[in-house]
Design a protein around this motif. Structure first.
Motif, mmCIF file in Angstrom:
data_model
loop_
_atom_site.group_PDB
_atom_site.id
_atom_site.type_symbol
_atom_site.label_atom_id
_atom_site.label_comp_id
_atom_site.label_asym_id
_atom_site.label_seq_id
_atom_site.Cartn_x
_atom_site.Cartn_y
_atom_site.Cartn_z
ATOM 1 N N ALA A 1 13.403 -11.220 -2.668
ATOM 2 C CA ALA A 1 12.293 -12.461 -2.217
ATOM 3 C C ALA A 1 12.332 -12.686 -0.740
ATOM 4 C CB ALA A 1 13.245 -14.340 -1.926
ATOM 5 N N LEU A 2 13.391 -12.143 0.031
ATOM 6 C CA LEU A 2 13.188 -11.756 1.140
ATOM 7 C C LEU A 2 12.281 -9.576 0.778
ATOM 8 C CD1 LEU A 2 16.589 -12.068 2.898
ATOM 9 C CD2 LEU A 2 14.417 -13.729 3.163
ATOM 10 N N ILE A 3 12.675 -9.534 0.453
ATOM 11 C CA ILE A 3 11.792 -8.031 0.364
ATOM 12 C C ILE A 3 10.665 -8.382 0.624
ATOM 13 C CG2 ILE A 3 11.710 -5.676 -1.006
ATOM 14 C CD1 ILE A 3 14.734 -5.600 -0.866
ATOM 15 N N ILE A 4 10.190 -8.917 -0.791
ATOM 16 C CA ILE A 4 8.605 -9.623 -1.232
ATOM 17 C C ILE A 4 7.858 -10.423 0.358
ATOM 18 C CG2 ILE A 4 7.018 -10.830 -2.682
ATOM 19 C CD1 ILE A 4 9.293 -11.127 -4.837
ATOM 20 N N MET A 5 8.881 -11.015 0.887
ATOM 21 C CA MET A 5 8.044 -11.660 2.206
ATOM 22 C C MET A 5 7.728 -10.168 2.734
ATOM 23 S SD MET A 5 10.148 -14.561 3.544
ATOM 24 C CE MET A 5 10.249 -14.203 5.569
ATOM 25 N N SER A 6 8.274 -9.534 3.432
ATOM 26 C CA SER A 6 8.488 -8.709 4.132
ATOM 27 C C SER A 6 7.242 -7.707 4.242
ATOM 28 C CB SER A 6 9.667 -7.855 4.321
ATOM 29 O OG SER A 6 9.377 -6.762 3.446
ATOM 30 N N PHE A 7 6.405 -8.197 3.532
ATOM 31 C CA PHE A 7 4.723 -7.006 3.181
ATOM 32 C C PHE A 7 4.066 -7.537 3.390
ATOM 33 C CE2 PHE A 7 7.145 -5.767 -1.598
ATOM 34 C CZ PHE A 7 7.847 -4.601 -0.718
ATOM 35 N N TRP A 8 4.039 -9.349 3.833
ATOM 36 C CA TRP A 8 2.983 -10.085 4.874
ATOM 37 C C TRP A 8 3.417 -9.306 6.080
ATOM 38 C CZ3 TRP A 8 4.265 -11.417 -0.126
ATOM 39 C CH2 TRP A 8 3.234 -11.301 -1.049
ATOM 40 N N GLY A 9 4.145 -8.596 6.090
ATOM 41 C CA GLY A 9 4.071 -8.553 7.890
ATOM 42 C C GLY A 9 3.594 -6.915 8.566
ATOM 43 N N VAL A 10 3.539 -6.594 6.853
ATOM 44 C CA VAL A 10 2.465 -4.943 7.322
ATOM 45 C C VAL A 10 1.517 -4.941 8.115
ATOM 46 C CG1 VAL A 10 3.844 -4.345 5.360
ATOM 47 C CG2 VAL A 10 1.766 -4.515 5.138
ATOM 48 N N GLY A 11 0.793 -5.937 8.757
ATOM 49 C CA GLY A 11 -0.545 -6.038 9.135
ATOM 50 C C GLY A 11 -0.804 -5.220 10.810
ATOM 51 N N HIS A 12 0.169 -4.961 11.349
ATOM 52 C CA HIS A 12 0.447 -4.428 12.304
ATOM 53 C C HIS A 12 0.174 -2.323 12.300
ATOM 54 C CE1 HIS A 12 4.300 -4.168 11.673
ATOM 55 N NE2 HIS A 12 4.513 -3.580 12.397
ATOM 56 N N MET A 13 1.154 -2.448 10.752
ATOM 57 C CA MET A 13 0.758 -1.377 10.771
ATOM 58 C C MET A 13 -0.407 -1.086 9.633
ATOM 59 S SD MET A 13 4.161 -0.099 8.665
ATOM 60 C CE MET A 13 4.863 -0.443 7.363
ATOM 61 N N VAL A 14 -1.012 -1.656 9.084
ATOM 62 C CA VAL A 14 -2.600 -0.974 8.393
ATOM 63 C C VAL A 14 -3.298 -1.024 9.619
ATOM 64 C CG1 VAL A 14 -4.953 -2.641 7.419
ATOM 65 C CG2 VAL A 14 -2.101 -3.067 6.807
ATOM 66 N N VAL A 15 -3.989 -1.781 11.194
ATOM 67 C CA VAL A 15 -4.146 -1.389 11.725
ATOM 68 C C VAL A 15 -4.301 -0.452 12.808
ATOM 69 C CG1 VAL A 15 -5.402 -2.489 14.473
ATOM 70 C CG2 VAL A 15 -4.689 -4.330 12.334
ATOM 71 N N ILE A 16 -2.273 -0.003 12.510
ATOM 72 C CA ILE A 16 -2.594 1.397 13.186
ATOM 73 C C ILE A 16 -2.979 2.945 12.321
ATOM 74 C CG2 ILE A 16 -1.004 3.053 14.109
ATOM 75 C CD1 ILE A 16 1.295 0.833 14.962
ATOM 76 N N TYR A 17 -2.988 2.126 10.899
ATOM 77 C CA TYR A 17 -3.196 3.622 9.967
ATOM 78 C C TYR A 17 -4.236 3.904 10.383
ATOM 79 C CZ TYR A 17 1.321 3.720 8.238
ATOM 80 O OH TYR A 17 2.713 4.391 7.509
#
Lengths: 293, 293, 447
Positions: free
Chosen positions: B158-174
């Motif tokens: 559950a915590l791992i799934i939740m972490s995917f919602w925090g990838v936004g800053h990586m998307v922006v950098i890519y």
């Protein structure tokens, strides 16, 4: 790396121009849309919950739009905790930290990139290495440092260190400064300008987008920071929002969902607007720093 | 030393001086102090007492310590690579579909802007076994969802799934770095009739590989220190299934007042991060493409 | 502090300005010292309560501030107060008075975080005999008094009379023994037509506030008072086997599903208030929640059932306490306030406001007559009972508490037998305690 000269191409959409049927395009649309829905969900739910009476917040199946919307939740939320006080504290921390980070890191990055002095590169490597030190390593003695400085109980532990630079931001800015052609500053030097003047008149005006990135990163970091306030803030009246929001959970384990979500909406709305309108600069800034290392 | 060299050294040190101060006070001193504390019995309220390697010996036989190491690795091994994969995919899809990029970008970044406490509590509700929206959605698909956070085997996923919602800053950098990929490369590939996948595999990925590496390193440093979400959501439960390294460190330092022990833990974490970074650098050296390098 | 140290400290304090001077920036630190002013001495007081419990304390503070003019008490609400007080004390900037939990007292006193109050108490004429012993002893550590109680609480069984009636049980007769409790619990458990649990009689895991304490009702001890911790005492093992019987008997998965439907404790969806759970172990404050969220609930309160009759009346008695942290700037004035709270008038004002009983032996008739909780005298009796228990006065208590919570979870999740799991807990805690004792001995020797 001639990043400055490169125009951010708007045409990279052409990546999919040929060899792409409408079907695959639609598929990408679909994937993006559903991903966007998923990413939007927490915010939408937050807004939805903020407009419900508390008894409705736990219903299954979930109700998306409760009628009539409970706008008074916002009023209640703001009055339930010292919301304005916490917002003010958070803004104080964020803005001072931004001022500190931007001013100190740009100076330091200048020293690391535009001036040649013996030992510079070794010192820079050491600086990079400090990025690998996990916060918990220094958390405990840092506490002692702040205690010696008499900062415990005030907001200073959260913002004052920013005035001394931080490795990550120094790194970002240095990368950018390295890309600025040397002719500019050499010409100024011949005119007799000293380094401070060159820094202030020539280099700083060029790096606004990068400073925007540093600003945003700093802002988000301090806006969301939880562990440092948890440890260093002892007095209620110095709490930041990230800590203060916990008060919607009572001693006995109940959560005032509707109020918590209303407060969160208030907290996040200005930030979203800010990001939406500044993202172009922001993206440009990231591209320019060439995080590529 | 010539006059010029002297002047450069002076200015160099002047510009870097805030960071020299900062590093001494907020990095170097705390790092060395924590190294010393890690050999001490130290309760914060009294003076540290040197006890040699006692804390380290105790740690190696502390089963909860090892449990927290395993939990943290379990989390990192899934959250980090999957997070990177998701953010790269989203960024690449966004380069295909040009319209609305600004909005998508904002949406993917949104969850990173929500207050941590509110987001964590929101996820508590999403994962609730009985009235959580996730199990509600699953039941629509005919799946009976588990009691995510209450079950030992499901709390971590559950915590791992939740972490995917925090990838936004990586998307922006890519996204930013994708702007940097020269168009000519794609045009040449298209002339050769390369498929989308081919271009992604042989142009895009190599071109942004330094950024992926950067995010990987930052990710290692960040993920191994995860604290706020599990601290608020599970408190380490059920039965220590989600007790992360930093949480156990915090408990020891600030709840059981064993600062020496906590400092030893912190140092071990530092060494782990250092080793992992070295390994990651070694491995990725083969795959990273540096422009002109 | 020695003058040299002070000077060094001042140097360090100013050092951080240096780089800014280099750039000609003027940057003055804001001093934390408050200037001495005439008028009343302001005493900083941190308290944990919110809501009506907080209001009750505000009323007492206001009363104190009006009846005299020398001292002004400034009340601040602080969450996670135990940690904050410790951190502030370590940081050298503690409040003058703090409202801690009684289970903090021993640990904090041992760490020199609290000021001993013996001299003040002697001057004020406060005596041990004024208090119910179960509450007085909470204030002691190593033979000294480090705190005075404010609002106390004992805990007992709360049961739902309507549900008893519906299950064919005598609503006026709560279970007295563990066997009876089990029997009642079974009768009170209801499943729907597909076998899903919709109501239970008793659930040891909810709300889970005293996971360390189940052994007490079986006569178990957690510590021998000396060098040995005994979570694996044979009677504790029996107690936790009994706990495990519940998770086995009803089915772990079914209970988990049932439990995840519970609302917040402080809400009408509290399963005892919404009549999903018929019996619960709760404190004297439970009445407040009933009154707030389910005023029509038919309920009763009694001592919690025990394994044998000689144990009947076993309860956990803890209290909120007032302490003066080391480093308080106005300890004398701080104690004046503590003294006021510990007068019969002050105490009854506070405890009535919080709807608890008072820790004082002397209670006015009006207090008992006007008290809204119909079972208040039963809770006082529990506190006076010789079987009144407390959390341990032991340095590693926080860790003990955490370890027992984990052990309870594991037992409940059926990861092993109670004996195995408590054995593991014992090994960990004993190791930790040995280390603690060793280091304390060494510190004593060195000093």
């Amino acid at each position: 790396m001639g990043v400055v000269s490169k125009k951010p191409g708007r045409s990279w959409g052409r990546l999919g121009k040929r060899g792409w049927g409408k079907a695959s395009h639609a598929l990408i649309h679909l994937v993006l849309l559903s991903a966007a829905m998923l990413f939007l969900f927490p915010l939408l739910w937050m807004v939805s919950t903020s407009l419900k009476p508390i008894a409705e917040t736990m219903k299954i199946p979930p109700v998306w739009l409760y009628w009539p919307p409970q706008f008074k939740n916002f009023w209640d939320a703001v009055n339930y905790i010292p919301f304005l006080r916490y917002t003010l504290n958070t803004l104080i921390v964020c803005s001072l930290a931004i001022i500190g980070t931007v001013s100190s890191c740009s100076l330091v990055a200048y020293g690391f990139s535009r001036i040649k002095w013996p030992g510079r590169d070794i010192f820079f490597v050491v600086t990079l290495a400090t990025m690998m030190i996990p916060f918990p390593v220094i958390m405990v003695p840092l506490y002692a440092v702040f205690r010696e400085l008499g900062w415990i109980g005030s907001l200073k532990p959260l913002w004052a260190p920013a005035f001394f630079g931080s490795a990550f931001n120094i790194f970002l800015l240095r990368q950018f400064f390295l890309g600025i052609p040397n002719d500019l500053s050499d010409a100024a030097r011949i005119d007799g300008c000293n380094e401070l003047v060159i820094f202030w008149r020539i280099i700083l005006p060029l790096c606004k987008p990068v400073l925007a990135v540093v600003t945003l990163f700093t802002f988000i970091y301090h806006w969301n920071d939880f562990l440092a306030p948890l440890i260093f803030l002892t007095k209620q009246e110095t709490f930041t929002l990230s800590l203060g929001l916990q008060f919607y959970q009572s001693q006995h384990g109940g959560t005032q969902w509707h109020m918590l979500m209303a407060a969160s909406v208030l907290v996040v709305a200005p930030v979203i607007v800010l990001f939406f309108f500044t993202q172009r600069t922001f993206i440009k800034g990231i591209a320019l720093t060439g995080i590529k290392g | 030393m010539t006059l010029r060299q002297k002047r450069e050294l002076f200015y160099g040190l002047l510009f870097v001086s805030p960071w020299i101060m900062g590093m001494l006070m907020f990095v170097l001193y705390p790092v060395l102090a924590s190294l010393y504390y890690s050999f001490c019995y130290y309760s914060v309220l009294s003076e540290p007492k040197f006890i040699g390697l006692g804390n380290y010996f105790d740690l190696f036989t502390d089963s909860v310590f090892w449990g927290s190491v395993l939990n943290t690795f379990y989390y990192a091994v899934f959250a980090l690579p999957l997070g990177i994969a998701i953010s790269v995919t989203l960024a690449m899809l966004l380069t295909v579909k040009v319209r609305g990029v600004t909005i998508y970008r904002t949406i993917f970044f949104l969850p990173s802007l929500l207050p941590v406490v509110a987001l964590a509590i929101l996820w508590l509700w999403i994962f609730n076994g009985e009235y959580g929206v996730l199990n509600f959605a699953l039941s629509k698909l005919g799946i009976e969802g588990p009691n995510w956070l209450a079950e030992k085997n499901w709390a971590m996923p559950a915590l791992i799934i939740m972490s995917f919602w925090g990838v936004g800053h990586m998307v922006v950098i890519y996204l930013a770095s994708l702007q940097d990929v020269p168009q000519v490369l794609y045009e040449a590939a298209e002339l050769d009739g390369a498929s989308w996948w081919h271009k992604a595999r042989h142009i895009t990925l190599p071109m942004i590989s330094p950024v992926i590496y950067f995010n990987l390193i930052m990710g290692i440093i960040g993920t191994l220190q995860i604290f706020a979400q599990p601290y608020i959501m599970t408190g380490g439960g059920p039965a220590r299934a989600t007790l992360f390294y930093t949480m156990y460190l915090y408990d020891n330092g600030f709840r059981y007042l064993r600062m020496g022990y906590a400092s030893a833990m912190a140092w071990i974490l530092f060494i782990i991060i250092l080793l992992l970074t070295l390994v990651a650098t070694r491995i990725s050296r083969k795959y990273i493409y540096y422009e002109g390098g | 502090m020695k003058p040299k140290q002070q000077a060094a400290k001042n140097n360090l304090r100013n050092l951080w300005i240096v780089p800014f001077l280099g750039f000609g920036l003027l940057f003055t630190g804001c001093g934390g010292d408050t200037p001495v002013a005439d008028g009343p001495v302001t005493v900083q007081y941190w308290e944990k309560w919110t809501g009506f419990e907080g209001e009750a304390m505000v009323a007492v503070v206001d009363r104190f501030n009006t009846i005299q003019n020398d001292i002004f008490v400034e009340l601040t609400t602080v969450s996670q107060i135990d940690r904050k007080v410790l951190v502030a004390t370590a940081g050298g900037d503690p409040p003058d008075i703090a409202g801690l939990f009684s289970f903090n007292v021993y640990n904090y006193a041992e760490l020199n975080a609290l000021m001993p109050l013996d001299d003040f108490i002697k001057q004020a004429g406060i005596k041990a005999e004024d208090y119910i012993p179960a509450y007085w002893r909470l204030c002691l550590a190593a033979g000294k008094v480090y705190a005075l109680p404010t609002t106390p609480a004992s805990i007992g069984l709360h049961w739902n009379k309507r549900m008893f009636r519906e299950a064919g049980l005598d609503p006026e007769r709560p279970p007295r023994t563990i066997e009876e409790l089990d029997y009642y619990a079974k009768k009170l458990t209801v499943r729907d037509e597909v076998g899903k649990i919709v109501q239970v009689g008793f659930l040891p895991i909810w709300p889970g506030w005293w996971n360390w304490a189940w052994g007490l009702f079986f006569g178990g001890e957690l510590w021998d008072g000396g060098d040995t911790v005994t979570p694996d005492d044979s009677r504790n093992i029996i107690a936790y086997e009994w706990v495990q019987k519940y998770s086995r008997g009803y089915g772990l998965k079914e209970l988990q599903t049932f439990r995840s439907g519970f609302g917040n404790f402080s809400s009408p969806q509290n399963p005892f208030l919404s009549e999903q759970v018929a019996m619960v172990l709760q404190g004297v404050w439970m009445y407040n929640f009933i009154d707030m969220y389910a005023p029509d609930l038919e309920w009763g309160a009694a001592p919690f059932p025990t394994s044998s009759s000689d144990l009947y009346g076993t309860s956990i008695c803890e209290a909120d306490v007032l302490v003066i942290p080391s480093g308080s700037r106005h300890p004398r004035e701080a104690f004046e306030f503590i003294k006021y709270v510990n007068t019969q008038a002050g105490m009854e004002l506070l405890c009535m406001g919080q709807r608890k009983h008072t820790p004082l032996r002397k209670v006015s008739k009006e207090f008992l007559e006007q008290h809204p909780n119909p079972y208040i005298e039963m809770f006082i009796e529990l506190a006076k009972n010789p079987n009144a228990k407390r959390s341990l006065a032991i340095g590693i208590w926080n860790e003990y508490d955490d370890e027992m919570r984990v052990a309870f979870d594991r037992i409940w999740l059926q990861e092993g037998t109670a004996a195995e799991i408590l054995g593991t807990a014992k090994r960990r805690l004993q190791k930790s305690y040995d280390r603690e004792l060793r280091r304390k001995a060494r510190l004593l020797k060195d000093n």
